[in-house]
Design an enzyme around this catalytic site. Structure first.
Site, PDB file in Angstrom:
ATOM      1  N   CYS A 263      13.062  26.881   0.142  1.00 49.73           N
ATOM      2  CA  CYS A 263      13.130  25.516   0.671  1.00 49.73           C
ATOM      3  C   CYS A 263      14.503  24.900   0.441  1.00 49.73           C
ATOM      4  CB  CYS A 263      12.048  24.644   0.047  1.00 49.73           C
ATOM      5  SG  CYS A 263      10.389  24.949   0.700  1.00 49.73           S
TER       6      CYS A 263
ATOM      7  N   CYS B 156       0.062   8.374  -3.014  1.00 47.99           N
ATOM      8  CA  CYS B 156       0.919   7.745  -4.030  1.00 47.99           C
ATOM      9  C   CYS B 156       1.382   8.685  -5.123  1.00 47.99           C
ATOM     10  CB  CYS B 156       0.185   6.559  -4.659  1.00 47.99           C
ATOM     11  SG  CYS B 156      -1.297   7.026  -5.592  1.00 47.99           S
TER      12      CYS B 156
ATOM     13  N   LEU C  22       0.850  -1.192   0.000  1.00 51.28           N
ATOM     14  CA  LEU C  22       0.000   0.000   0.000  1.00 51.28           C
ATOM     15  C   LEU C  22       0.883   1.239   0.000  1.00 51.28           C
ATOM     16  CD1 LEU C  22      -2.720   1.576   0.405  1.00 51.28           C
ATOM     17  CD2 LEU C  22      -2.325   1.305   2.877  1.00 51.28           C
TER      18      LEU C  22
END
Length: 395
Positions: free
Chosen positions: A361, A176, A172
């Site tokens: 970032c 995703c 799983l």
């Protein structure tokens, strides 16, 4: 105007650990620090004292997006110089623990809205600056000359090796993305893989990819929230989640682990790959307001604390902080190289916002308190893993 100049001088006095110049709206040039200036800050209009006191990162970001403030110099190096200065506005975050009991858990409706805000702005946009895998998470640079694609494939294979997959197992992937990890897992290990996402755009692209690969018998993607796993009746040998728990929120971290626990078999493995913070804080409001609404960066200690309450045993923890800096640098380069195409999709304010997000970032992963960890857990005891980590580095 004199009052504004006084405010600018006071604010910029502790802005950076480098010497720099400030060009004011009337052409006056101020020098901050000693020696040769490393960059120039151009101020056409400065935020009010009220806005700066409320949240300097938001006020300055808004000014940059509107073109009221600009820079001359390397953006990442400029942000790094601000981060390194402990007196700067970027190092004034509030501790979350002071009001943790008041933090409201985000609802499913809000989570869907927040995910759509960031991930559903268009696959065409993301495809311009991500690599061919459409992996929107930290790569893994094994060699100095690795391309972004190489690094993302390295990352996927590194994760799959850590999961110690065996043919026929069920995997799983929570959050995703565009589906490349589950597709590679099926191709390399012949596992049955399910990916879940809340993003309509990601669901569409992942479904298309699965069909193109002819993997419908092994791979499936669903529009599904992690909160629905506990009641799903599903069961998996392995669970992975890459860059998703940052959207769960502080109050829902125990709920996230509870749902993983509900579908993972005894002795099964769970790999969590996510950005972490050093201490529990509210987070940068520019990011949570404009880029990732509802976002929260957990600390490693709060994740492990919650996991241990559910009998999740820590097998391995790896920091990929500098890998994420390199990944972001590649994204920034691609973003800048495709600016003409991006201007056909979005206005200048949006593009300045995203450039600010990506470059800040990159600086953050170089010098700030943020990190990224891959944490491998077993549910209960697992005595079947190799005794050493050597298998992770075998081709």
């Amino acid at each position: 105007m004199e009052l504004n100049k006084t405010l600018v001088k006071k604010f910029t006095e502790h802005l950076s650990d480098e010497t720099f110049e400030v060009k004011l709206w009337d052409g006056e040039i101020l020098k901050v620090g000693e020696g040769e200036p490393k960059f120039k800050l151009i101020i056409n209009k400065f935020p009010s004292k009220k806005d700066l006191l409320e949240d300097a990162s938001v006020a300055l970001a808004q000014a940059y997006m509107d073109g009221d403030i600009d820079f001359e110099g390397d953006s990442q190096e400029i942000f790094e110089s601000i981060i390194r200065n402990k007196e700067s506005f970027l190092n004034k975050g509030s501790r979350l623990l002071k009001f943790a009991g008041k933090v409201k858990a985000p609802s499913l409706k809000k989570s869907k809205k927040d995910i759509a805000h960031h991930y559903d702005i268009g696959n065409d946009f993301y495809s311009l600056w991500l690599d061919e895998t459409m992996s929107y998470s930290c790569g893994y640079f094994k060699n100095e000359n690795d391309t972004l694609y190489d690094a993302q494939m390295n990352k996927i294979k590194h994760i799959l090796k850590k999961l110690n997959l065996k043919e026929g197992q069920r995997l799983l992937d929570i959050g995703c993305g565009w589906g490349y990890l589950i597709i590679e897992a099926a191709k390399l290990y012949k596992v049955k893989a399910l990916g879940i996402t809340l993003s309509e755009e990601q669901f569409a692209k992942a479904t298309e990819r699965i069909k193109e690969e002819g993997l419908e018998d092994l791979v499936e993607v669903k529009l599904m929230d992690y909160r629905d796993l506990e009641k799903s009746g599903l069961e998996f040998d392995r669970v992975v989640s890459v860059g998703m728990v940052e959207h769960v929120g502080h109050a829902n971290i125990p709920l996230f682990y509870k749902n993983v626990n509900a579908v993972l078999k005894e002795s099964g493995l769970f790999l969590l790959h996510n950005i972490t913070n050093l201490v529990e804080t509210e987070g940068n409001k520019f990011i949570t307001e404009y880029i990732f609404p509802g976002g929260y960066l957990p600390t490693l200690r709060e994740e492990i604390d919650v996991a241990s309450d559910m009998d999740f045993h820590v097998i391995d923890v790896e920091s990929l902080r500098l890998h994420y800096m390199k990944t972001l640098q590649e994204w920034v380069k691609n973003f800048e190289d495709h600016i003409a195409e991006e201007r056909k999709m979005f206005d200048e304010k949006f593009l300045r916002m995203w450039h600010l997000y990506l470059t800040s970032c990159a600086a953050g992963f170089h010098y700030w308190s943020i990190d990224i960890h891959q944490t491998l857990y077993s549910k209960g005891i697992n005595n079947e893993l190799p005794l050493t980590r050597a298998y992770l580095y075998e081709d």
